[in-house]
Design a protein around this motif. Structure first.
Motif, mmCIF file in Angstrom:
data_model
loop_
_atom_site.group_PDB
_atom_site.id
_atom_site.type_symbol
_atom_site.label_atom_id
_atom_site.label_comp_id
_atom_site.label_asym_id
_atom_site.label_seq_id
_atom_site.Cartn_x
_atom_site.Cartn_y
_atom_site.Cartn_z
ATOM 1 N N ALA A 11 -5.564 -14.118 1.572
ATOM 2 C CA ALA A 11 -5.960 -13.348 0.399
ATOM 3 C C ALA A 11 -6.336 -14.283 -0.743
ATOM 4 C CB ALA A 11 -4.824 -12.444 -0.043
ATOM 5 N N GLY A 33 -7.124 -0.475 6.125
ATOM 6 C CA GLY A 33 -6.570 -1.686 5.536
ATOM 7 C C GLY A 33 -7.106 -1.995 4.155
ATOM 8 N N GLN A 80 -1.525 -4.599 10.693
ATOM 9 C CA GLN A 80 -1.481 -3.743 9.510
ATOM 10 C C GLN A 80 -0.046 -3.341 9.205
ATOM 11 O OE1 GLN A 80 -2.967 0.434 9.755
ATOM 12 N NE2 GLN A 80 -4.377 -0.195 8.148
ATOM 13 N N ALA A 95 -5.665 -8.854 2.533
ATOM 14 C CA ALA A 95 -5.791 -7.840 1.471
ATOM 15 C C ALA A 95 -7.217 -7.362 1.258
ATOM 16 C CB ALA A 95 -5.200 -8.351 0.157
ATOM 17 N N SER A 119 -5.711 -1.912 1.377
ATOM 18 C CA SER A 119 -4.726 -2.719 0.650
ATOM 19 C C SER A 119 -4.584 -2.344 -0.815
ATOM 20 C CB SER A 119 -5.082 -4.214 0.788
ATOM 21 O OG SER A 119 -5.166 -4.585 2.154
ATOM 22 N N ASP A 139 -1.954 1.006 3.067
ATOM 23 C CA ASP A 139 -2.260 0.338 4.329
ATOM 24 C C ASP A 139 -2.826 -1.036 4.007
ATOM 25 O OD1 ASP A 139 -4.352 1.910 3.182
ATOM 26 O OD2 ASP A 139 -5.600 1.552 4.944
ATOM 27 N N THR A 140 -2.087 -2.091 4.342
ATOM 28 C CA THR A 140 -2.450 -3.423 3.880
ATOM 29 C C THR A 140 -2.710 -4.373 5.036
ATOM 30 O OG1 THR A 140 -1.798 -5.191 2.353
ATOM 31 C CG2 THR A 140 -0.069 -4.253 3.722
#
Length: 442
Positions: A438, A393, A231, A375, A395, A370-371
């Motif tokens: 992604a 996460g 992350q 994604a 994203s 927070d990615t």
């Protein structure tokens, strides 16, 4: 300094035990606690600062199906049903309005990509359509510039980030949730291999399950129990204006600038083309995982090397039960923004909407997203640590999807039938050798 957030009072009595402890008072943690409480599960919600003080109040406020990763569509469909009845359920104003969302097609290639998303999304009963340039001008009065059309989802909406999570938290407390603010969790402890209690700065709380919904802090919290998640944090800049005479009702993205009408009569202005990624030790550690996403977003992602690298290299360590933790030293992440980014967004807005020339900026702020490498979020049990769950996460997609994400997390914790298939969001996808990437539609 972040935007002003509606205040929520903490519960008066500090609890010694609960069935479930939720760590993180952002909208994901609040939605999880609310869903648990509606099932009669004794829940404690812990927040090191105040409810929604970080990204949950600093985001754009969009509640969108439009252009999402296809794996998120079942969850956002459920979430939008919840948003539609949210004000009525809570008896409070969240700002939710169903005015639609438009992503302008700035080129024929992007228009084709939008058309492909519409076709793919139909399997999830998403009622999106492609607007012609003339139809786009009707939806966006005063529009200037050359565009190829726009991706339009009329049943999407918007809400007020500074109101939504607090309103949900107050309702959750009325259902029995014990909320403790300014209460950092130093460590998550185990007995006989499974979660048994958390140690906070104010004392220990025994429990059967723990949900980590710590946003940008989740990686550090999970490191404390020996679980590594890939992350990173991305800085998004947002501003709000004073009230304006604006007839644009839908949320609109032009790529280099986006806008949302606010309840107070102003606009929230942001951009997906001006995000900043501070280089940190984790950036180097996870470079192989994030490189495909970075390469795709390289034109819109500004890398920055500065104090954050040193801070995270020297200070970012998991907490210990008997020592003051970083979570107590840094109650709220309030990142520095570049004033030039704000000026650029205003210039881009003026390019598309010349009538916006006289807008007055009331405030600007930064938020850390927070990615994850693909994604999409983690909403999952933690393999090898019975009783530990993770919801993180998101994203940059978390605000709109939060109500159903909270219900899915509560389903997993309680053993109920999941509201949607949780497989796409499992933590194990990062350790099972599968291809993680992604989907890019916008």
């Amino acid at each position: 300094m972040g935007p002003g957030v509606d205040l929520v009072p903490s519960s008066e009595i500090f609890p010694s035990q609960a069935e479930v402890v939720v760590i993180g008072g952002g909208i994901i943690g609040v939605a999880t606690a609310l869903s648990l409480a509606r099932r009669g599960i004794k829940t404690v919600l812990l927040e090191k600062g105040t409810v929604a003080a970080e990204q949950s109040s600093r985001n754009w406020g969009w509640c969108r199906r439009t252009g999402r990763d296809l794996r998120e569509l079942p969850l956002i469909n459920e979430s939008m049903k919840m948003w539609e009845g949210m004000n009525r359920l809570l008896g409070r104003e969240t700002g939710f309005r169903q005015e639609g969302i438009i992503y302008a097609s700035r080129s024929e290639a992007q228009r084709e990509r939008h058309l492909r998303w519409i076709e793919e999304a139909r399997q999830h009963a998403i009622a999106s359509e492609m607007l012609s340039p003339a139809q786009l001008s009707q939806r966006i009065p005063g529009l200037a510039g050359s565009l190829s059309g726009g991706l339009w989802t009329p049943l999407d909406g918007r809400a007020e980030p500074q109101k939504a999570a607090p309103a949900m938290a107050i309702y959750a407390m009325a259902l029995g949730v014990n909320l403790q603010q300014y209460c950092a969790v130093r460590s998550i402890e185990r007995s006989a291999g499974r979660v048994s209690h958390v140690v906070t700065e104010h004392g220990a709380i025994s429990c059967q399950s723990v949900v980590v919904a710590g946003g940008a802090w989740s990686r550090l919290l999970m490191q404390g129990v020996g679980v590594d998640i890939p992350q990173l944090k991305v800085l998004s800049t947002v501003l709000r204006t004073r009230p304006v005479a604006c007839e644009v009702k839908p949320c609109v993205s032009f790529g280099n600038v986006s806008l949302r009408k606010r309840l107070d009569g102003g606009l929230t202005i942001a951009s997906s083309a001006t995000n900043t990624a501070d280089i940190t030790p984790d950036s180097l550690r996870f470079l192989p995982s994030f490189f495909p996403a970075f390469w795709h977003e390289r034109k819109s992602l500004q890398l920055r090397l500065g104090q954050r690298f040193i801070d995270e290299a020297l200070r970012w360590r998991p907490g210990q039960p008997d020592k003051v933790s970083l979570y107590e030293q840094v109650r709220v992440l309030d990142p520095r923004i570049d004033p030039a980014v704000v000026s650029k967004m205003l210039c881009n807005l003026k390019r598309w909407l010349p009538s916006s020339d006289n807008v007055q900026v009331a405030q600007s702020w930064g938020g850390l997203i927070d990615t994850m490498p693909d994604a999409i979020p983690i909403i999952s049990a933690t393999p090898g640590v019975p009783g530990l769950f993770l919801a993180t996460g998101f994203s940059g997609h978390g605000f709109g999807i939060a109500p159903a994400a909270g219900q899915l997390m509560a389903d997993l914790v309680s053993g109920a039938t999941p509201i949607v298939d949780p497989a796409p969001f499992r933590l194990a996808r990062f350790s099972q050798g599968e291809k993680v990437q992604a989907q890019h539609w916008l």
